[in-house]
Design a protein around this motif. Structure first.
Motif, mmCIF file in Angstrom:
data_model
loop_
_atom_site.group_PDB
_atom_site.id
_atom_site.type_symbol
_atom_site.label_atom_id
_atom_site.label_comp_id
_atom_site.label_asym_id
_atom_site.label_seq_id
_atom_site.Cartn_x
_atom_site.Cartn_y
_atom_site.Cartn_z
ATOM 1 N N ALA A 100 8.513 11.049 -5.703
ATOM 2 C CA ALA A 100 7.413 10.287 -6.305
ATOM 3 C C ALA A 100 6.161 10.419 -5.435
ATOM 4 O O ALA A 100 6.254 10.444 -4.203
ATOM 5 C CB ALA A 100 7.807 8.819 -6.437
ATOM 6 N N PRO A 101 4.983 10.488 -6.059
ATOM 7 C CA PRO A 101 3.730 10.671 -5.298
ATOM 8 C C PRO A 101 3.199 9.374 -4.713
ATOM 9 O O PRO A 101 2.107 8.912 -5.041
ATOM 10 C CB PRO A 101 2.790 11.247 -6.363
ATOM 11 N N ARG A 102 4.002 8.765 -3.834
ATOM 12 C CA ARG A 102 3.605 7.532 -3.166
ATOM 13 C C ARG A 102 3.706 7.717 -1.658
ATOM 14 O O ARG A 102 4.553 8.485 -1.177
ATOM 15 C CB ARG A 102 4.499 6.374 -3.612
ATOM 16 N N PRO A 103 2.893 7.030 -0.872
ATOM 17 C CA PRO A 103 2.914 7.204 0.574
ATOM 18 C C PRO A 103 4.293 7.059 1.199
ATOM 19 O O PRO A 103 4.636 7.795 2.131
ATOM 20 C CB PRO A 103 1.965 6.105 1.070
ATOM 21 N N ALA A 104 5.094 6.123 0.688
ATOM 22 C CA ALA A 104 6.417 5.885 1.258
ATOM 23 C C ALA A 104 7.358 7.067 1.088
ATOM 24 O O ALA A 104 8.371 7.169 1.791
ATOM 25 C CB ALA A 104 7.041 4.633 0.631
ATOM 26 N N VAL A 137 0.815 -1.214 0.000
ATOM 27 C CA VAL A 137 0.000 0.000 0.000
ATOM 28 C C VAL A 137 0.848 1.262 0.000
ATOM 29 O O VAL A 137 0.465 2.276 -0.601
ATOM 30 C CB VAL A 137 -0.979 -0.008 1.197
ATOM 31 N N GLU A 138 2.020 1.223 0.613
ATOM 32 C CA GLU A 138 2.860 2.425 0.653
ATOM 33 C C GLU A 138 3.484 2.748 -0.701
ATOM 34 O O GLU A 138 4.067 3.826 -0.901
ATOM 35 C CB GLU A 138 3.949 2.300 1.719
ATOM 36 N N GLN A 139 3.328 1.830 -1.682
ATOM 37 C CA GLN A 139 3.860 2.064 -3.026
ATOM 38 C C GLN A 139 2.763 2.376 -4.046
ATOM 39 O O GLN A 139 3.047 2.580 -5.216
ATOM 40 C CB GLN A 139 4.644 0.828 -3.496
ATOM 41 N N ARG A 140 1.519 2.439 -3.611
ATOM 42 C CA ARG A 140 0.412 2.686 -4.536
ATOM 43 C C ARG A 140 0.110 4.177 -4.640
ATOM 44 O O ARG A 140 0.344 4.933 -3.704
ATOM 45 C CB ARG A 140 -0.846 1.956 -4.061
ATOM 46 N N SER A 141 -0.438 4.570 -5.787
ATOM 47 C CA SER A 141 -0.786 5.982 -5.962
ATOM 48 C C SER A 141 -2.043 6.142 -6.800
ATOM 49 O O SER A 141 -2.511 5.200 -7.438
ATOM 50 C CB SER A 141 0.368 6.754 -6.606
ATOM 51 N N THR A 142 -2.547 7.373 -6.807
ATOM 52 C CA THR A 142 -3.765 7.714 -7.551
ATOM 53 C C THR A 142 -3.437 8.386 -8.888
ATOM 54 O O THR A 142 -4.268 9.132 -9.423
ATOM 55 C CB THR A 142 -4.655 8.640 -6.709
ATOM 56 N N LEU A 143 -2.268 8.111 -9.430
ATOM 57 C CA LEU A 143 -1.905 8.684 -10.732
ATOM 58 C C LEU A 143 -2.976 8.421 -11.784
ATOM 59 O O LEU A 143 -3.297 9.295 -12.595
ATOM 60 C CB LEU A 143 -0.568 8.095 -11.196
ATOM 61 N N GLY A 144 -3.551 7.219 -11.778
ATOM 62 C CA GLY A 144 -4.518 6.855 -12.800
ATOM 63 C C GLY A 144 -5.788 7.675 -12.765
ATOM 64 O O GLY A 144 -6.420 7.900 -13.812
ATOM 65 N N VAL A 145 -6.193 8.128 -11.572
ATOM 66 C CA VAL A 145 -7.384 8.975 -11.494
ATOM 67 C C VAL A 145 -7.089 10.320 -12.167
ATOM 68 O O VAL A 145 -7.933 10.877 -12.874
ATOM 69 C CB VAL A 145 -7.823 9.169 -10.029
ATOM 70 N N GLY A 146 -5.865 10.812 -11.964
ATOM 71 C CA GLY A 146 -5.461 12.027 -12.665
ATOM 72 C C GLY A 146 -5.366 11.819 -14.166
ATOM 73 O O GLY A 146 -5.712 12.715 -14.952
ATOM 74 N N ASP A 147 -4.892 10.635 -14.582
ATOM 75 C CA ASP A 147 -4.855 10.312 -16.019
ATOM 76 C C ASP A 147 -6.246 10.422 -16.624
ATOM 77 O O ASP A 147 -6.435 10.996 -17.705
ATOM 78 C CB ASP A 147 -4.343 8.878 -16.230
ATOM 79 N N ALA A 148 -7.234 9.852 -15.934
ATOM 80 C CA ALA A 148 -8.612 9.876 -16.435
ATOM 81 C C ALA A 148 -9.138 11.298 -16.519
ATOM 82 O O ALA A 148 -9.767 11.691 -17.515
ATOM 83 C CB ALA A 148 -9.512 9.024 -15.540
#
Length: 388
Positions: free
Chosen positions: A170-174, A114-125
């Protein structure tokens, strides 16, 4: 002497269920219930209004009345490109369902921690929909697997993050604890022309004991040891971002929705609304209830949490204002919550007729819904007939 008494008019039944998550869409649930009603009362006028509360199934519910469905290439929570469904409603509103892009049920997206996941794809959309001319966005926030404070969304729209040494973060929690400077100069200018509605059934703030990480993090894979660390990282990230953008949103209701994706949307000037209320408005639920005799709603499983802004509760509230009785028909009902549920519903029913496996219940859900709805309708018809 001529008998001038007219026959009672056929009943009007509104069917407005949420989806059975991972099993049936709200449209499929509504259709199965409708079939059961008409098996018992063939002349019933059935009005189908599938509903949702911002999570999985929101896109399907909103698209029930028509519009254009699109498949966009967006990054999943792990950063891999994948096709994501979005929609353009008849009024031009663009619908983004975060669960369809960075959802908990996406095995590829949740293959990383989870600390490596991001919401980049929502911004892509959002960027691709902006390219298509969209300026009104309805963003469903339920069911996300991310906990990045919406940093990925912001990055995909042109915001950059840097550490003390000037290196990009990078825009990730970590990585968010390293953010020392935010450059929002590259933010897509079209966002300033857009109206954004963030839809959810939760109103938690971004951080703290009832914030995104503490409350929703564990279901996404955040360990007890990580909760305070990631929560502090989000608080740090928000402090730096708010200083740069001259706004404050971390403490606002809904900022903690979807792991802080709600926060990023608020920082972009978005407004937070109940997902179920928003969907109810768009599907014309109030119009459907006008002159109706009965509302049937439901969801995969109902318990006390149903009364906290979930779609069936919102539907029942609208029906109450219209003077229409509401029955709850769900996949399962928490028996310990019946006393609370009965305050909002005229009868609470599960579709399960007896002991069986979850797999069998899921596989047989359409027929179980149809059969249960038919029996409910026969009971309702008998009760109404007895009063006439």
């Amino acid at each position: 002497m001529t008998n001038t008494r007219t026959s009672p008019r056929p009943p009007v039944v509104v069917i407005a269920p949420d989806s059975f998550k991972g099993s049936l869409t709200a449209e499929e649930v509504a259709a199965a219930i409708g079939a059961g009603i008409q098996a018992a009362i063939p002349d019933a006028q059935v009005r189908l209004r599938p509903i949702a509360d911002g999570g999985e199934g929101t896109l399907d519910a909103l698209m029930h009345a028509g519009g254009e469905r699109l498949a966009l290439s967006c990054r999943n929570a792990a950063g891999q490109l994948a096709e994501a469904p979005v929609g353009i409603l008849k009024d031009g509103s663009a619908v983004i369902e975060s669960a369809s892009i960075v959802g908990l049920t996406d095995a590829a997206g949740t293959a990383v921690a989870v600390e490596q996941r991001s919401t980049l794809g929502v911004g892509d959309a959002m960027r691709q929909l902006l390219d298509r001319g969209a300026r009104h966005f309805l963003v469903g926030l339920g069911g996300s697997s991310t906990n990045d404070g919406g940093a990925g969304l912001l990055a995909a729209l042109g915001v950059k993050f840097f550490d003390d040494a000037g290196a990009e973060v990078a825009p990730r929690p970590a990585e968010l604890h390293r953010v020392a400077r935010v450059d929002a100069a590259g933010l897509d200018a079209r966002i300033g022309q857009a109206r954004i509605v963030a839809m959810s059934d939760v109103d938690n703030p971004l951080c703290g004991e009832i914030g995104a990480t503490a409350v929703f993090g564990p279901q996404k894979g955040v360990t007890p040891q990580q909760v305070p660390l990631l929560d502090r990282s989000l608080a740090h990230f928000a402090a730096v971002l708010e200083k740069e953008m001259g706004l404050a949103a971390a403490g606002r209701p809904g900022a903690g929705a979807a792991g802080g994706l709600g926060y990023a949307l608020l920082m972009l000037g978005g407004e937070f609304r109940s997902g179920a209320e928003t969907v109810a408005d768009h599907i014309g639920l109030d119009d459907a209830l006008a002159g109706a005799d009965w509302l049937i709603t439901g969801e995969g499983r109902s318990d006390a949490q149903t009364l906290h802004g979930k779609a069936p509760f919102i539907a029942s509230q609208r029906a109450r204002r219209a003077g229409v009785p509401t029955t709850l028909l769900s996949g399962g009902i928490d028996r310990t919550s019946l006393d609370e549920l009965q305050g909002s519903f005229s009868g609470c029913f599960s579709i399960v007729f007896g002991p069986g496996s979850l797999q069998d219940a899921i596989a047989g859900a359409p027929e179980l819904l149809r059969a249960s709805a038919e029996q409910m309708a026969r009971l309702w018809q008998s009760a109404v007939g007895a009063r006439r």
